[in-house]
Design an enzyme around this catalytic site. Structure first.
Site, PDB file in Angstrom:
ATOM      1  N   LYS A  73       0.819  -1.119   0.006  1.00 29.09           N
ATOM      2  CA  LYS A  73      -0.147   0.060   0.039  1.00 29.09           C
ATOM      3  C   LYS A  73       0.684   1.140  -0.161  1.00 29.09           C
ATOM      4  CE  LYS A  73      -3.851  -2.187   2.098  1.00 29.09           C
ATOM      5  NZ  LYS A  73      -5.001  -2.240   3.118  1.00 29.09           N
ATOM      6  N   ALA A  85      -2.532  -0.629   6.235  1.00 31.71           N
ATOM      7  CA  ALA A  85      -3.880  -0.919   6.635  1.00 31.71           C
ATOM      8  C   ALA A  85      -3.993   0.228   7.953  1.00 31.71           C
ATOM      9  CB  ALA A  85      -4.473  -1.997   7.188  1.00 31.71           C
ATOM     10  N   ASP A 116     -10.191   1.943   2.426  1.00 30.59           N
ATOM     11  CA  ASP A 116      -9.828   1.265   3.823  1.00 30.59           C
ATOM     12  C   ASP A 116     -10.518   2.145   5.030  1.00 30.59           C
ATOM     13  OD1 ASP A 116      -8.580  -1.087   2.888  1.00 30.59           O
ATOM     14  OD2 ASP A 116      -6.637  -0.007   3.404  1.00 30.59           O
TER      15      ASP A 116
END
Length: 294
Positions: free
Chosen positions: A72, A141, A112
């Site tokens: 990410k 995350a 998210d």
């Protein structure tokens, strides 16, 4: 190199490494089928050293893809434009290639964050206090979740991790983007400090994989506040260790499957420009994991 065949790339995918388990393909494919969109969504394991090659090929062929651990942060750096949550978390989990006049613009989003907020709001019984949040983990995350919770104007957000330097780096980045919130980074082995902040908190979010759960389990003891929420982003066909312990201690539980659902709904709408059939996506997840999570 040369692992990815551009001819066989799907329109949509989720990438990560090692990507041993993901419920995204059945959920997204059910939604595509429901709306008669002739695309396919696949899981594609992409090692770190092959990320740039994949990105280059995907930009020529694919509509876009979702991103999971550990890419990410790297994908964030590869995007031409990013949305607000991606910018504030330095983390992207949804990529779309916009092609116009022979040029490709790479757009990055973080779903998210809104997925977490939607899940917490859906599961909470009525209005709940939004004062202090604790995050277990300091990866991509966790950064998205921290940015989401910061947008709720929490007073304090603590990041607990076994690599405290990584947590400090994340916290230092967040401090530059949010004013009026007290951020802190805690080492998981500084047990008294962690116990104290968890006891004081209103929301606890675990962003660590199931195999790391044992290190954090003890911090869920002593929950005197029965309105406290625990969210476990790790998910599977059955409740994980931390989710079960939190339920035993009276937390309001939010499963990672629910967060997956809502971030997937938002991603689907970004990919397609259509309203996502959330009920169809929920049923697809229920067919895999049962209904224990809602």
């Amino acid at each position: 190199m040369g692992k990815f065949d551009i001819k066989n790339l799907p329109e949509l995918a989720v990438i990560g490494w090692p990507l041993l388990k993901t419920f995204s393909p059945p959920m997204q494919n059910a939604a595509l089928k429901e709306l008669n969109i002739p695309w396919r969504y696949e899981a594609i394991p992409v090692p770190q050293e092959e990320l740039k090659e994949f990105f280059h090929l995907a930009s020529q062929k694919m509509v876009g893809f979702n991103v999971t651990m550990p890419h990410k942060g790297d994908v964030y750096l590869m995007c031409d434009e990013v949305d607000d949550f991606a910018q504030k978390s330095s983390s992207v989990n949804t990529v779309v290639f916009e092609r116009k006049d022979g040029k490709t613009v790479i757009k990055g989003y973080n779903t998210d964050a809104p997925g977490l907020l939607k899940s917490l709001s859906e599961r909470a019984k009525g209005e709940f206090k939004k004062d202090i949040a604790v995050l277990f983990g300091a990866g991509g995350a966790a950064a998205g979740c921290a940015a989401a919770l910061a947008s709720w104007k929490m007073k304090k957000i603590a990041v607990v991790n076994r690599n405290v330097e990584k947590a400090k780096k994340m916290v230092d980045d967040l401090k530059t983007k949010f004013d009026g919130i007290e951020f802190s980074a805690l080492y998981v082995k500084d047990k008294k400090e962690v116990f104290d902040i968890v006891k004081e908190s209103n929301i606890v979010v675990s962003c660590i994989p199931e195999e790391g759960a044992a290190l954090y389990q003890e911090f869920l003891e002593g929950n005197e506040n029965k309105e406290k929420i625990f969210c476990d982003l790790s998910y599977g066909e059955r409740p994980g260790r931390l989710f079960k312990r939190a339920a035993e201690k009276g937390f309001i539980g939010v499963s990672g499957i629910e967060v997956l659902l809502w971030q997937g709904v938002f991603a689907f709408e970004i990919f397609t420009g259509e309203k996502a059939p959330a009920d169809v996506m929920r049923k697809a997840l229920e067919s895999i994991a049962g209904s224990w999570w809602f």
